[in-house]
Scaffold this motif. Structure first.
Motif, short mmCIF file in Angstrom:
data_model
loop_
_atom_site.label_atom_id
_atom_site.label_comp_id
_atom_site.label_asym_id
_atom_site.label_seq_id
_atom_site.Cartn_x
_atom_site.Cartn_y
_atom_site.Cartn_z
N TYR A 226 0.83 -1.21 0.00
CA TYR A 226 0.00 0.00 0.00
C TYR A 226 0.86 1.25 0.00
O TYR A 226 0.60 2.21 -0.74
N GLY A 227 1.91 1.27 0.81
CA GLY A 227 2.78 2.44 0.86
C GLY A 227 3.48 2.70 -0.45
O GLY A 227 3.69 3.87 -0.84
N VAL A 228 3.81 1.64 -1.17
CA VAL A 228 4.50 1.80 -2.45
C VAL A 228 3.61 2.46 -3.49
O VAL A 228 4.10 3.13 -4.41
N THR A 229 2.29 2.35 -3.35
CA THR A 229 1.40 2.99 -4.32
C THR A 229 1.58 4.50 -4.35
O THR A 229 1.33 5.14 -5.37
N PHE A 230 2.01 5.09 -3.25
CA PHE A 230 2.23 6.55 -3.20
C PHE A 230 3.45 6.96 -4.00
O PHE A 230 3.65 8.15 -4.27
N LEU A 231 4.27 6.00 -4.37
CA LEU A 231 5.51 6.32 -5.08
C LEU A 231 5.31 6.39 -6.59
O LEU A 231 6.21 6.80 -7.32
N LYS A 232 4.15 6.00 -7.05
CA LYS A 232 3.92 5.96 -8.50
C LYS A 232 4.05 7.33 -9.16
O LYS A 232 4.33 7.43 -10.35
N ALA A 233 3.83 8.39 -8.35
CA ALA A 233 3.92 9.75 -8.92
C ALA A 233 5.36 10.22 -9.09
O ALA A 233 5.60 11.24 -9.73
N LEU A 234 6.30 9.47 -8.55
CA LEU A 234 7.71 9.89 -8.60
C LEU A 234 8.32 9.45 -9.92
O LEU A 234 9.12 8.51 -10.00
N ASN A 235 7.98 10.15 -10.98
CA ASN A 235 8.36 9.71 -12.32
C ASN A 235 9.80 10.06 -12.71
O ASN A 235 10.19 9.86 -13.86
N LYS A 236 10.58 10.58 -11.75
CA LYS A 236 12.00 10.80 -12.00
C LYS A 236 12.87 9.85 -11.17
O LYS A 236 14.10 9.94 -11.22
N LEU A 237 12.23 8.95 -10.43
CA LEU A 237 12.96 8.07 -9.53
C LEU A 237 13.87 7.13 -10.30
O LEU A 237 13.43 6.40 -11.19
N THR A 238 15.15 7.15 -9.94
CA THR A 238 16.12 6.26 -10.59
C THR A 238 16.67 5.22 -9.63
O THR A 238 17.21 4.20 -10.06
N LEU A 239 16.56 5.48 -8.30
CA LEU A 239 17.09 4.56 -7.31
C LEU A 239 16.05 4.30 -6.23
O LEU A 239 15.52 5.23 -5.65
N LEU A 240 15.76 3.02 -5.99
CA LEU A 240 14.79 2.64 -4.96
C LEU A 240 15.33 1.44 -4.19
O LEU A 240 15.54 0.37 -4.75
N ASN A 241 15.54 1.63 -2.90
CA ASN A 241 16.04 0.57 -2.03
C ASN A 241 14.93 0.16 -1.07
O ASN A 241 14.58 0.89 -0.15
N MET A 242 14.38 -1.04 -1.27
CA MET A 242 13.34 -1.57 -0.40
C MET A 242 13.78 -2.88 0.23
O MET A 242 12.96 -3.74 0.54
N GLU A 243 15.07 -3.02 0.45
CA GLU A 243 15.58 -4.25 1.03
C GLU A 243 14.94 -4.51 2.40
O GLU A 243 14.88 -3.64 3.26
N GLY A 244 14.45 -5.72 2.58
CA GLY A 244 13.88 -6.09 3.85
C GLY A 244 12.51 -5.52 4.15
O GLY A 244 12.01 -5.67 5.27
N CYS A 245 11.88 -4.87 3.18
CA CYS A 245 10.53 -4.34 3.39
C CYS A 245 9.51 -5.44 3.12
O CYS A 245 9.69 -6.25 2.20
N PRO A 246 8.39 -5.48 3.88
CA PRO A 246 7.40 -6.56 3.73
C PRO A 246 6.47 -6.36 2.53
O PRO A 246 5.25 -6.30 2.67
N VAL A 247 7.06 -6.26 1.34
CA VAL A 247 6.26 -6.08 0.13
C VAL A 247 6.08 -7.43 -0.57
O VAL A 247 6.86 -8.36 -0.37
#
Length: 483
Positions: free
Chosen positions: A270-291
Motif C-alpha cells: 500500500y505504501g508503495v502505491t504513493f511512489l507511483k507519482a515519482l516519475n523521476k525516480l532512478t534509485l529505490l532501495n526496499m531491502e527487507g521491506c514486507p512487500v
C-alpha cells in the motif's frame, strides 16, 4: 567474515560509498572532495623518497605543517593557501584545538573534520568565524552538542552539513539550523534523539537536494514536514523501522526525487502505491521491506528506475519478476536472499541494460546461469551460497565487461573455475571463498592484470601463495585474503 558474501545487507545502494572517511564508518559530505586532489599525500611520499618532484607550494605547506606551533594566524594569507594548509593538517592528523585557532577569520570554504579526534563545541567558534565564506562542514563522529550548533547561524551560505554519528544533537540543535536556507545537503545518520517534531526545522530548507536520516528511529510522522521541499532529489531513511505506509504519502509530491532508500522499514504494498507519482525516480532501495507481488504492479510504472533493491524478502519469487520486464532502464538489481530460482532468471532476459546483478540465492544452480549469457553489459555479478559448479561458470566466462565477480560460498567450485574466468581481463575484484580452489589454480589468474582485490578464504591457498602471484604477475593487487 572474509568467506561470506562481500555484499552486506543495506550496502548495495550507498550513494556516497566512494567518499569514505578514515574509518569508513560513514559517508562524507561534499566537503571531502579535496581528498581526491590533495597534494598532502604526495608531499608525505616525497619526504619518504618516492613520488614526483614537489612543487614549491607543496614544499611550503609541508614545512608549515612541520612548524605549525610557530604560527599564530593564517588570516593574512590568500584563502586558497590557508585552505591547503588546513587540509594538510587534517590529513596528517596534526591539527589540534590550539593550532586550529590560527585559522580564525581565514574565510575557509570547506572544513572536513569528519571523525577527527577531539572535535567538540570548543572548536565551533573558530568554525563560525569563517562567516559567509563557509560552504561545507563535516563534523561526523564529533562530540558537538546542541549548544555548539548556535555558532553556525552566521554562516548563512552553508550548503552542506554532515552530523553523522553525532549522538549529542537533538531536536533543540535542529532548531538552530532552520535559518540556513541555502543548505542543499544535510546528513544526520544514526541519531536516536531526533524526533518527528524536531523535523519541523527542515520545513524551511527549500533548497535542500539531499537529506540523509539513516538509522534515525524516532522520525515516524516527521516526513510530513518535508513535503514542501520540492527540490529534494535524494532521501535516505534506511533502517528506520518506525517508517510505515503513512510516511510515504507526504513523499508523493516530491516529484524531483531521484533516490529513495527505505530499507528495513514497515512499508508495504500500500505504501508503495504513493511512489507511483515519482516519475523521476532512478534509485529505490526496499531491502527487507514486507512487500509482495502487488508492490511490483506499482513499480512497473517507474520506467526511469536504474537501481532496484528487493533483497532480504522471501515474498519475492519467480512470479514477481515478470513485472520487471518493463523496466528497460534498469542497471542494478539486488535479489539477494529472496526465493528466486533458475526459472525466475529467465524472466529477466529482457533487462538488457543490467550492469549489476546480485542473487546471493541458494536456489540458483548451473541451469540458471545459462540465462546470464544475455547480459553482455554486466559489470558486477554476485551469486553466493548457491549450488554452482564449474560447469555453470562456463556461462560467465564470456561476460567480458565484468569488473566484480563474487562466487563465494559455492563449495563445489574448483581450480577449473579460475581457468574458465581467466579471460575476464577487466576484473578488479574477485571472490571465490569457501570453495575447492587450491594454490595450483592461481596460475590461471596471471592474465588478470587489473585485479586489485582477491579473496580466497577457506580455500587451500595461503597468503604466501598469493604474495608470490602478486609480486610476479599482479602488480595492481593491493587487497587480498588470506593475508
Amino acid at each position: 567474515m572474509g568467506g561470506a558474501c562481500s555484499r552486506k545487507r543495506n550496502q548495495l545502494v550507498d550513494e556516497d560509498s566512494v567518499h569514505r572517511g578514515v574509518s569508513g564508518r560513514y559517508c562524507k559530505s561534499g566537503s571531502s572532495k579535496w581528498l581526491g586532489t590533495s597534494f598532502s599525500r604526495a608531499a608525505a611520499d616525497i619526504k619518504q623518497g618516492k613520488g614526483k618532484c614537489p612543487s614549491l607550494m607543496e614544499l611550503c605547506v609541508y614545512k608549515i605543517r612541520e612548524d605549525i606551533n610557530q604560527h599564530s594566524t593564517f588570516s593574512i594569507l590568500p584563502r586558497d593557501i590557508s585552505q591547503q594548509i588546513f587540509n594538510e593538517l587534517v590529513y596528517s592528523q596534526t591539527l589540534t584545538e590550539t593550532s586550529f585557532e590560527a585559522f580564525r577569520d581565514c574565510a575557509l570554504q570547506d572544513l572536513n573534520l569528519g571523525e577527527y579526534p577531539g572535535v567538540n563545541d570548543s572548536w565551533m567558534d573558530v568554525i563560525s568565524s569563517q562567516g559567509p565564506s563557509l560552504l561545507s562542514v563535516d563534523l561526523s563522529g564529533s562530540d558537538v552538542t546542541d549548544s555548539g550548533l548556535i555558532h553556525l547561524v552566521d554562516c548563512k551560505n552553508l550548503q552542506a552539513l554532515n552530523f553523522d554519528y553525532c549522538d549529542q544533537i537533538s531536536d533543540h540543535g535542529l532548531e538552530r539550523l532552520s535559518g540556513l536556507s541555502n543548505l542543499t545537503s544535510l546528513s544526520f545518520r544514526r541519531n536516536n534523539t531526533i524526533s518527528a517534531q524536531g523535523m519541523s526545522a527542515f520545513s524551511g530548507l527549500f533548497n535542500l537536494v539531499k537529506l540523509d536520516l539513516e538509522r534515525c528511529p524516532g522520525i515516524h510522522g516527521g516526513l510530513d514536514h518535508i513535503k514542501g521541499l520540492t527540490k529534494l532529489e535524494s532521501l535516505n531513511i534506511n533502517c528506520c523501522n518506525c517508517i510505515t505506509d503513512g510516511d510515504m504519502k507526504p513523499l508523493s509530491g516530491l516529484t524531483n526525487l531521484k533516490g529513495l532508500q527505505i530499507s528495513s522499514s514497515k512499508v508495504t504494498d500500500y505504501g508503495v502505491t504513493f511512489l507511483k507519482a515519482l516519475n523521476k525516480l532512478t534509485l529505490l532501495n526496499m531491502e527487507g521491506c514486507p512487500v509482495t507481488l502487488a508492490c511490483l504492479d506499482s513499480l512497473s510504472e517507474l520506467r526511469t528506475l536504474k537501481v532496484l533493491n528487493l533483497g532480504f524478502n522471501e515474498d519475492i519469487s519467480d512470479a514477481v519478476l515478470v513485472h520487471l520486464k518493463g523496466l528497460g532502464n534498469l542497471e542494478s538489481l539486488n535479489l539477494s536472499f529472496t526465493v528466486v530460482t533458475d526459472g525466475g532468471l529467465r524472466k529477466l532476459s529482457g533487462l538488457s541494460s543490467l550492469k549489476s546483478l546480485n542473487l546471493d540465492a541458494r536456489q540458483i544452480t548451473d541451469a540458471g546461469l545459462a540465462g546470464l549469457t544475455n547480459f553482455k553489459n554486466l559489470r558486477s555479478l554476485e551469486i553466493c551460497g548457491g549450488g554452482l559448479t564449474d560447469a555453470g561458470v562456463k556461462n560467465i566466462k564470456d561476460l567480458s565487461f565484468l569488473t566484480l565477480l563474487n562466487l563465494s560460498q559455492n563449495g563445489h567450485l574448483t581450480d577449473k573455475t579460475l581457468e574458465l574466468i581467466s579471460g575476464l581481463t577487466q576484473l578488479v575484484c574477485l571472490n571465490v571463498s569457501n570453495s575447492r580452489v587450491t594454490s595450483a589454480g592461481l596460475q590461471h589468474l596471471k592474465p588478470l592484470k587489473n585485479l586489485k582485490s582477491l579473496t580466497l578464504e577457506s580455500c587451500k591457498v595461503t597468503a604466501n601463495d598469493i604474495k608470490k602471484l602478486q609480486s610476479a604477475d599482479l602488480p595492481n593487487l593491493v587487497n587480498y585474503r588470506p593475508e
